[in-house]
Motif scaffolding. Sequence first.
Motif, PDB file in Angstrom:
ATOM      1  N   SER A 247       0.848  -1.185   0.000  1.00 51.79           N
ATOM      2  CA  SER A 247       0.000   0.000   0.000  1.00 51.79           C
ATOM      3  C   SER A 247       0.891   1.244   0.000  1.00 51.79           C
ATOM      4  N   LYS A 248       0.481   2.250  -0.737  1.00 52.67           N
ATOM      5  CA  LYS A 248       1.259   3.492  -0.744  1.00 52.67           C
ATOM      6  C   LYS A 248       1.046   4.286   0.544  1.00 52.67           C
ATOM      7  N   LYS A 249       0.183   3.791   1.435  1.00 54.30           N
ATOM      8  CA  LYS A 249      -0.067   4.451   2.718  1.00 54.30           C
ATOM      9  C   LYS A 249       0.659   3.765   3.877  1.00 54.30           C
ATOM     10  N   VAL A 250       1.538   2.802   3.557  1.00 54.15           N
ATOM     11  CA  VAL A 250       2.260   2.097   4.601  1.00 54.15           C
ATOM     12  C   VAL A 250       3.145   3.085   5.372  1.00 54.15           C
ATOM     13  N   THR A 251       3.188   2.937   6.686  1.00 50.36           N
ATOM     14  CA  THR A 251       4.020   3.807   7.521  1.00 50.36           C
ATOM     15  C   THR A 251       5.487   3.413   7.377  1.00 50.36           C
ATOM     16  N   ARG A 252       6.346   4.422   7.200  1.00 48.50           N
ATOM     17  CA  ARG A 252       7.787   4.195   7.028  1.00 48.50           C
ATOM     18  C   ARG A 252       8.533   4.673   8.270  1.00 48.50           C
ATOM     19  N   LEU A 253       9.364   3.783   8.830  1.00 46.43           N
ATOM     20  CA  LEU A 253      10.121   4.121  10.035  1.00 46.43           C
ATOM     21  C   LEU A 253      11.578   3.693   9.863  1.00 46.43           C
TER      22      LEU A 253
END
Length: 356
Positions: free
Chosen positions: A126-132
Amino acid sequence: MSKIIAVQTALPHYVVHQQEAKEMIYQLFQPTYPKIERLLSVFDNGGIDTRYLAKPLEWYQEKHSFEEKNELFLEAAVELGEEAIKGCVDKAQVRYEDIDAIITVCTTGLAAPSLEARWINRLPFSKKVTRLPIWGLGCAGGASGLARAHDYCLAHPKANVLVVAVELCSLTFQVEDLSKSNLIGTSLFADGAACVLVTGKESSLFKNGSRSLPVIQKTETVLMEDSEEVMGWDIKDNGFYVIFSKDIPAIVHQWLEPQVTEFLASQQTKIEEIGHIVAHPGGKKVLEAYEQSLRLAPDQLNVSRSVLSQYGNMSSATVLFVLEQYVQRDIHTNNLGLMLALGPGFSSEMLLMRWE
């Protein structure tokens, strides 16, 4: 709480035996450092047989710019990370679009945008995945990434989180650095990647499956005061220069046990109750210091020693290689495990796990 559902590791193509690495260093350094031979015992006594590298040995015998090395880092890190992610997703039988967050752990190269942005564009996340992205924790990074995934799952109990550790330690090698730290690093470091899927207690994956898997109960980070010079990197014009204090095994021996005892006591647990020690194998002497300071049974670090022997020290990814072997085992419900990793700071990462 959060559960570890699947672990997948990945390795580059070039395998090197320890004797080959030792011979290369002798040929490189002997003309300008005649006494180098007496220091080469670190290659024989480090408990390492083979390692995997991003480039063939011949490549490391020439000088390369920081720019060139970092470009190679990006290329190899994206490829290795993608391989580990695919394997982990396949093992867990989860859809890419069901991944809510990606935690990327690395300390051996620079990337902006960070690596997970590149994987998201190559795989159907998903292009809404959270990136950390997490950078700079070195050998402690794999355990820290899992701890942060656990924190995320506590806040988002339905979440599915990927932790991806990618390290290209070999690309930090400095062909003109005659320091003992560079020599020790060259005898230890290797390249590799690992991906772990961690899920929250309300995720549909948490209760699925027919066998027992480790559930993270509690995590803790401890920073040793005024210890910045114990371990890490100096970053200069030519790239990364490794920092290794000769006192690391002694520090582990004296400092770690009180931290572990206090951490376990907070959970009404003692080290004697821990059946499985998932320890980052920073080196042979570090493992011996773990064993002595924590009064472990002779066989409790066998998996860590095996990983060190086969793959060397891949910084943050290494402890996840150890974890993979434990996850593959048939471990009975309610068995306790303790993950330990030490890194720059000087700091420790500890995770208490219970198989459920």
